[in-house]
Design a protein around this motif. Structure first.
Motif, PDB file in Angstrom:
ATOM      1  N   TRP A   1     -10.825   1.156  13.928  1.00  0.00           N
ATOM      2  CA  TRP A   1      -9.989   1.206  13.095  1.00  0.00           C
ATOM      3  C   TRP A   1     -10.245   0.402  11.626  1.00  0.00           C
ATOM      4  CZ3 TRP A   1      -7.581   5.393  14.369  1.00  0.00           C
ATOM      5  CH2 TRP A   1      -7.250   5.495  15.784  1.00  0.00           C
TER       6      TRP A   1
ATOM      7  N   MET B   1      -9.270  14.269   0.336  1.00  0.00           N
ATOM      8  CA  MET B   1      -8.458  13.135  -0.111  1.00  0.00           C
ATOM      9  C   MET B   1      -7.400  12.737   0.888  1.00  0.00           C
ATOM     10  SD  MET B   1      -6.034  12.732  -3.411  1.00  0.00           S
ATOM     11  CE  MET B   1      -4.939  13.550  -2.684  1.00  0.00           C
ATOM     12  N   VAL B   2      -6.777  14.004   1.266  1.00  0.00           N
ATOM     13  CA  VAL B   2      -5.607  13.776   2.306  1.00  0.00           C
ATOM     14  C   VAL B   2      -6.101  13.132   3.590  1.00  0.00           C
ATOM     15  CG1 VAL B   2      -3.768  15.147   3.351  1.00  0.00           C
ATOM     16  CG2 VAL B   2      -4.182  15.426   0.905  1.00  0.00           C
ATOM     17  N   GLY B   3      -7.007  13.902   3.976  1.00  0.00           N
ATOM     18  CA  GLY B   3      -7.866  13.385   5.241  1.00  0.00           C
ATOM     19  C   GLY B   3      -7.987  11.627   5.340  1.00  0.00           C
ATOM     20  N   GLY B   4      -8.497  11.565   4.133  1.00  0.00           N
ATOM     21  CA  GLY B   4      -8.727   9.892   3.866  1.00  0.00           C
ATOM     22  C   GLY B   4      -7.506   9.142   3.963  1.00  0.00           C
ATOM     23  N   LEU B   5      -6.664   9.612   3.163  1.00  0.00           N
ATOM     24  CA  LEU B   5      -5.240   8.976   2.905  1.00  0.00           C
ATOM     25  C   LEU B   5      -4.679   8.929   4.346  1.00  0.00           C
ATOM     26  CD1 LEU B   5      -3.725  10.043  -0.413  1.00  0.00           C
ATOM     27  CD2 LEU B   5      -4.983   7.932   0.122  1.00  0.00           C
ATOM     28  N   ILE B   6      -4.723   9.840   5.236  1.00  0.00           N
ATOM     29  CA  ILE B   6      -4.283   9.586   6.515  1.00  0.00           C
ATOM     30  C   ILE B   6      -5.006   8.831   7.397  1.00  0.00           C
ATOM     31  CG2 ILE B   6      -3.970  11.004   8.709  1.00  0.00           C
ATOM     32  CD1 ILE B   6      -3.560  13.520   7.161  1.00  0.00           C
ATOM     33  N   LEU B   7      -6.277   8.871   7.056  1.00  0.00           N
ATOM     34  CA  LEU B   7      -7.025   7.806   8.185  1.00  0.00           C
ATOM     35  C   LEU B   7      -6.571   6.349   7.779  1.00  0.00           C
ATOM     36  CD1 LEU B   7     -10.681   8.901   8.466  1.00  0.00           C
ATOM     37  CD2 LEU B   7      -9.136   8.506  10.191  1.00  0.00           C
TER      38      LEU B   7
ATOM     39  N   MET C   1      -7.083  15.497  13.631  1.00  0.00           N
ATOM     40  CA  MET C   1      -6.706  14.329  13.042  1.00  0.00           C
ATOM     41  C   MET C   1      -5.115  14.088  13.338  1.00  0.00           C
ATOM     42  SD  MET C   1      -7.057  13.490   9.106  1.00  0.00           S
ATOM     43  CE  MET C   1      -8.310  12.768   8.947  1.00  0.00           C
TER      44      MET C   1
ATOM     45  N   LEU D   1       5.530   1.461  12.850  1.00  0.00           N
ATOM     46  CA  LEU D   1       4.573   2.533  13.409  1.00  0.00           C
ATOM     47  C   LEU D   1       4.732   3.840  13.265  1.00  0.00           C
ATOM     48  CD1 LEU D   1       2.001   2.300  15.410  1.00  0.00           C
ATOM     49  CD2 LEU D   1       3.342   2.791  16.935  1.00  0.00           C
TER      50      LEU D   1
ATOM     51  N   GLU E   1      -1.766   0.841  10.763  1.00  0.00           N
ATOM     52  CA  GLU E   1      -0.822   0.799  11.770  1.00  0.00           C
ATOM     53  C   GLU E   1      -1.472   0.386  13.095  1.00  0.00           C
ATOM     54  OE1 GLU E   1       1.978   0.178  10.713  1.00  0.00           O
ATOM     55  OE2 GLU E   1       1.971   1.200   8.822  1.00  0.00           O
ATOM     56  N   PHE E   2      -2.566   1.065  13.481  1.00  0.00           N
ATOM     57  CA  PHE E   2      -3.201   1.161  14.621  1.00  0.00           C
ATOM     58  C   PHE E   2      -3.911  -0.195  15.138  1.00  0.00           C
ATOM     59  CE2 PHE E   2      -3.423   5.977  15.483  1.00  0.00           C
ATOM     60  CZ  PHE E   2      -2.060   5.820  15.484  1.00  0.00           C
TER      61      PHE E   2
ATOM     62  N   LEU F   1       1.620  13.671   3.969  1.00  0.00           N
ATOM     63  CA  LEU F   1       1.077  13.846   2.647  1.00  0.00           C
ATOM     64  C   LEU F   1       0.660  15.563   2.707  1.00  0.00           C
ATOM     65  CD1 LEU F   1      -1.297  10.809   1.894  1.00  0.00           C
ATOM     66  CD2 LEU F   1       0.484  11.877   0.306  1.00  0.00           C
TER      67      LEU F   1
ATOM     68  N   SER G   1      -8.153  18.416   0.200  1.00  0.00           N
ATOM     69  CA  SER G   1      -8.196  18.477   1.674  1.00  0.00           C
ATOM     70  C   SER G   1      -8.982  16.777   2.314  1.00  0.00           C
ATOM     71  CB  SER G   1      -8.852  19.257   2.397  1.00  0.00           C
ATOM     72  OG  SER G   1      -8.065  20.628   2.108  1.00  0.00           O
TER      73      SER G   1
ATOM     74  N   TRP H   1       0.860  -1.335  -0.021  1.00  0.00           N
ATOM     75  CA  TRP H   1       0.138  -0.048   0.217  1.00  0.00           C
ATOM     76  C   TRP H   1       0.953   1.377   0.027  1.00  0.00           C
ATOM     77  CZ3 TRP H   1       0.208   4.076   3.644  1.00  0.00           C
ATOM     78  CH2 TRP H   1       0.792   3.523   4.823  1.00  0.00           C
TER      79      TRP H   1
ATOM     80  N   PHE I   1      -0.225   3.188  20.995  1.00  0.00           N
ATOM     81  CA  PHE I   1       0.305   1.973  20.451  1.00  0.00           C
ATOM     82  C   PHE I   1       1.753   1.600  20.704  1.00  0.00           C
ATOM     83  CE2 PHE I   1      -3.991   2.706  18.481  1.00  0.00           C
ATOM     84  CZ  PHE I   1      -4.536   1.443  18.733  1.00  0.00           C
TER      85      PHE I   1
ATOM     86  N   ALA J   1      -4.250   5.275   6.279  1.00  0.00           N
ATOM     87  CA  ALA J   1      -2.721   4.713   6.504  1.00  0.00           C
ATOM     88  C   ALA J   1      -2.787   4.387   8.108  1.00  0.00           C
ATOM     89  CB  ALA J   1      -1.784   5.745   6.226  1.00  0.00           C
ATOM     90  N   VAL J   2      -3.196   5.396   8.870  1.00  0.00           N
ATOM     91  CA  VAL J   2      -2.874   5.006  10.248  1.00  0.00           C
ATOM     92  C   VAL J   2      -3.737   3.825  10.786  1.00  0.00           C
ATOM     93  CG1 VAL J   2      -1.926   7.402  10.960  1.00  0.00           C
ATOM     94  CG2 VAL J   2      -4.555   6.832  11.195  1.00  0.00           C
TER      95      VAL J   2
ATOM     96  N   ALA K   1       1.440   9.053   6.500  1.00  0.00           N
ATOM     97  CA  ALA K   1       0.194   9.464   6.379  1.00  0.00           C
ATOM     98  C   ALA K   1       0.364  11.092   6.862  1.00  0.00           C
ATOM     99  CB  ALA K   1      -0.706   8.769   7.824  1.00  0.00           C
TER     100      ALA K   1
ATOM    101  N   GLU L   1       0.891   4.022  -2.791  1.00  0.00           N
ATOM    102  CA  GLU L   1       0.392   5.566  -2.547  1.00  0.00           C
ATOM    103  C   GLU L   1       1.644   6.449  -2.811  1.00  0.00           C
ATOM    104  OE1 GLU L   1      -2.037   5.824   1.044  1.00  0.00           O
ATOM    105  OE2 GLU L   1      -0.742   7.672   1.329  1.00  0.00           O
TER     106      GLU L   1
END
Lengths: 338, 480
Positions: A117, A93-99, B427, B64, A105-106, B74, A91, A57, B438, A101-102, B71, A61
């Motif tokens: 998650w 899109m970037v917000g979605g990609l951040i969500l 965020m 992590l 990991e989370f 970006l 904004s 992924w 975590f 991606a984390v 993220a 990206e």
């Protein structure tokens, strides 16, 4: 010199197109799998879905980062104007990609909050796809600029029924390519489920594409003139015909439960749609006014970037392919968390 | 609350917020990647299983950080276009190309080999895996190189000129090799490495203090110490060179770093301000504590100044940095931490030479271990302070002396920027809390010391040659 000033922006338009196509295809199935994870019936299948993306992924990206970087370097005016006009979709899109991606990991490390998650992963994928869809739709539809190429519209210009249509079609396309990817990577009931989602998405994507193809010459005068111009006309006639053929072949191979061909057909459909969009937009980079020649960086910058980025393209492709080769085969269980 | 309707201020806040938060993660993933190369290399060389387990354990924290780093990074790339469109257009020729190089050369390399590094242990041979780890580390550090190149160019723009507000490059290599570039890159390179080393060392110290696998974590502490021995003093030296460069190239920033309002002529030996209360509006310090004769030693290592130190009042208020207090204290905190870390390193090496870091003795080194635990977050603080000095100190310029920040913001309606700012703030707070939560869970869980070696390696070790077969010497009853 004049020939060079024509040629260099064209080279960069093609390179940018290549990066964008790789992004849309690769992160496309990535985001598609993300959206599909919202429908996964249990935790095990969701884990398999996410495992199928675990190693790639991030590399997928990265093509978006490259699209951003090359647009900034090769066509600074387009980068500035388009992103200004698309403030809100970008904004989102970037917000979605951040969500998403984390969430990757989370989720891996969480015990009680897994559900949260999971949802963030799916919702983030959807937001990213939606933002991208509106962005593509808006660029396609045209951005209001003054003669210097600066954005003169409002912050909500991107919102229209036509860009919404493109956004929905793109989301369907991502679900389609995500489904065919999962058909390739999974087995058993999970695979069966995605044969079904692939068929459904193939039909909805096709309907959207037909609608966009038909509505483009009807609603956009400038594009109508281009599309019915003799040499290009044959392309614009051939693309939908060939596209329909590929969709038929895709549905047939899904019906025969082939494992790899559905993905191949989908990639070809993506490629064809992409060529169609590219041909309609060229030579503009901020339709309907600013051409690639007006928005391009100085020739020396373009040459300098070809030297530094051009020779890396085959190398990047090589190690990305190697990554796929290393992890080829079915995903039957989730990564073990040790 | 005027600033809520000021797009420039809001865009600056958004950039500062995203940059300050984003910075927290790549700092660790860039430096730790080098540590992972080292331990994996030690494993391949010595075949000591513990090194393999170190590689696996620390990689969990690594990934992590890496994920959150990607993220949170970006928005940085897209923000230049969304919030600073005039800037992007003006300097795209150079600045944009450099960001493109970062993506193509560095970021892609890191991302392309990350999958193999994390999940490929059983799929590729050990040497190939090590190569993947090296590529990840190389890519990450190449990112540092390009980002610092781009940022240094904003500080000392060379290699072309501004024509009608647009930067036209005449010599790319001159622009890349701008006066600040080398030291800035090295300063940041050592900063990521040093921060990571003290994070790894601090976490190791925590395990040892809790008497969890003291031998295992004594080992990681020693690897860290061996590298820090070089890095910590070198960083102070590079830091000094960087400050000296600011003195020559960005006098208004230097004046803010020292809260120096009046010009000090060449040939004098001025006092150095240790603590002060700078007042922007009145153009002076309310009170301060000074060390006599110190400033010229700090700037030039000489008893008297050979160049004057210009005071802030030399510039009109709109031409000099504001928030002098912030710059002044950030600089002091950063330098103080650098000296503390070097001191801790020196102290620890002294204990090591005295033989106090053996598995039995190390658990009793309470003072040293607490020092390391305390040092774990300090690198981050120093890095953030350093960036504040660097970028707030550059104001009111985006490109020093050429483009004003106030002219470079996209003319967006303030409510939209405020909304995105609040969205990013929410965020990023989630990312921050999540990373701590975590991350601490991974640490509390600890390493899995039962982890089998990768398949290809365990096969090798099982295939014992017939010649080497030793008949079982034990009595028949005890043989199974």
């Amino acid at each position: 010199m004049e020939a060079l000033e024509q040629f260099l922006p064209q080279v960069w338009f093609v390179i940018l197109g290549l990066f964008l196509f790789l992004y849309v295809t690769l992160d496309g199935f990535d985001l598609g799998v993300g959206i599909l994870s919202l429908t996964a019936s249990n935790e095990e299948s969701r884990s398999i879905l996410m495992t199928s993306l675990g190693n790639i992924w991030d590399a997928n990206e990265t093509w978006l980062v490259l699209v951003g970087g090359t647009l900034f370097g090769a066509f600074p005016l387009a980068y500035a104007t388009v992103l200004h006009a698309l403030y809100i979709p970008v904004s989102v899109m970037v917000g979605g990609l951040i969500l998403r991606a984390v969430a990757f990991e989370f989720r891996e490390n969480s015990v009680r909050s897994k559900q949260l998650w999971n949802f963030a992963f799916g919702a983030g994928s959807f937001m990213a796809a939606l933002g991208q869809g509106f962005a593509v739709g808006t660029v396609f539809e045209g951005i209001a600029v003054d003669t210097a190429g600066h954005f003169v519209g409002g912050v909500w210009d991107w919102l229209s029924w036509k860009s919404l249509l493109v956004a929905l079609t793109l989301i369907q396309g991502y679900v389609l390519i995500g489904s065919t990817y999962l058909v390739m990577k999974t087995t058993g009931t999970l695979q069966q489920t995605h044969y079904k989602t692939a068929k459904l998405a193939a039909v909805t994507t096709f309907l959207g594409a037909v609608f966009i193809t038909v509505s483009t010459p009807v609603f956009y005068e400038q594009m109508r003139d281009r599309m019915f111009d003799p040499p290009l006309f044959y392309f614009f006639a051939a693309i939908p015909l060939l596209g329909s053929l590929f969709v038929a072949l895709l549905l047939r191979s899904l019906g025969k439960e082939q494992e790899r061909m559905p993905f191949v057909w989908t990639v070809l459909i993506f490629l064809l749609s992409f060529l169609g969009l590219g041909l309609i937009i060229f030579p503009y980079i901020i339709p309907p006014q600013i051409t690639i020649y007006q928005a391009a960086a100085s020739p020396s910058a373009l040459v300098f970037m070809i030297i530094f980025i051009g020779f890396l393209i085959p190398i990047m492709l090589f190690y990305n392919i190697y990554n796929y080769v290393v992890f080829r085969g079915k995903v039957t269980q989730a990564h073990e968390s040790d | 609350m005027d600033f809520l309707s000021d797009t420039v201020v809001l865009s600056r806040m958004q950039f500062a917020l995203t940059a300050i938060f984003h910075m927290l993660w790549p700092v660790l993933s860039t430096g730790m990647a080098i540590y992972l190369v080292v331990v994996e290399g030690l494993w391949l060389k010595t075949r000591n299983r513990d090194y393999y387990l170190h590689a696996r354990f620390w990689a969990k924290l690594y990934v992590l950080n890496f994920g959150i780093g990607v993220a949170s990074g970006l928005p940085m790339e897209f923000q230049f276009g969304t919030n600073w469109a005039p800037f992007s257009e003006a300097v795209g020729d150079f600045f944009g190309s450099i960001l493109g190089f970062e993506g193509a050369m560095a970021f892609m390399l890191e991302a392309g080999f990350l999958g193999i590094m994390l999940f490929g242990w059983d799929r590729v041979p050990p040497l190939m895996h090590w190569l993947a780890t090296i590529m990840v580390a190389f890519g990450a550090n190449l990112s540092t190189f390009w980002i610092l190149t781009a940022n240094s160019w904003l500080q000392t723009p060379t290699g072309g000129e501004f024509i009608e507000g647009k930067f036209i490059v005449s010599d790319y290599f001159q622009a890349i090799l701008n006066p600040f570039m080398l030291n800035s890159f090295l300063h940041m390179f050592f900063a990521t490495l040093e921060t990571s080393l003290f994070v790894i060392g601090g976490i190791s110290a925590w395990y040892i203090l809790n008497r969890r696998h003291p031998e295992f974590f004594g080992q990681s502490l020693k690897v860290v110490l061996a590298v820090a021995l070089v890095v910590a003093p070198l960083q102070i030296f590079i830091g000094h060179l960087s400050a000296e460069q600011v003195y020559h190239y960005q006098p208004s920033k230097l004046a803010a770093m020292e809260a120096q309002w009046e010009t000090i002529p060449a040939g004098s030996s001025p006092a150095w301000s240790l603590v002060a209360l700078p007042n922007d509006r009145e153009g002076q310090n309310k009170w301060e504590v000074k060390v006599p004769g110190m400033l010229s030693y700090l700037l030039e290592l000489k008893p008297t100044l050979s160049e004057p130190v210009q005071g802030l009042n030399e510039w009109a208020p709109q031409d000099r940095p504001h928030m002098v207090g912030l710059i002044y204290y950030s600089f002091r905190i950063m330098s103080g931490i650098g000296i503390f870390l070097a001191g801790l390193m020196g102290f620890s090496v002294w204990r090591w030479l005295r033989g106090k870091l053996t598995a039995e003795a190390i658990v009793d080194q309470k003072l040293m271990l607490w020092g390391w635990l305390l040092a774990a977050p300090m690198g981050y603080v120093a890095v953030e302070c350093g960036w504040i000095v660097r970028c707030v100190g550059r104001q009111p310029w985006t490109v020093y002396g050429e483009l004003r920040t106030a002219d470079m913001a996209t003319p967006l309606p303030a409510p939209e920027v405020l909304t995105s700012l609040l969205g990013f703030a929410a965020m990023y707070s989630m990312l921050f809390v999540g990373a701590l939560y975590f991350g601490s869970r991974i640490i509390r869980k600890g390493p899995n010391l039962e982890l089998p070696l990768p398949q290809s390696v365990s096969k090798d070790t099982l295939e014992v040659e017939p010649m080497q077969h030793q008949p079982d010497q034990r009595p028949v009853e005890t043989q199974q």
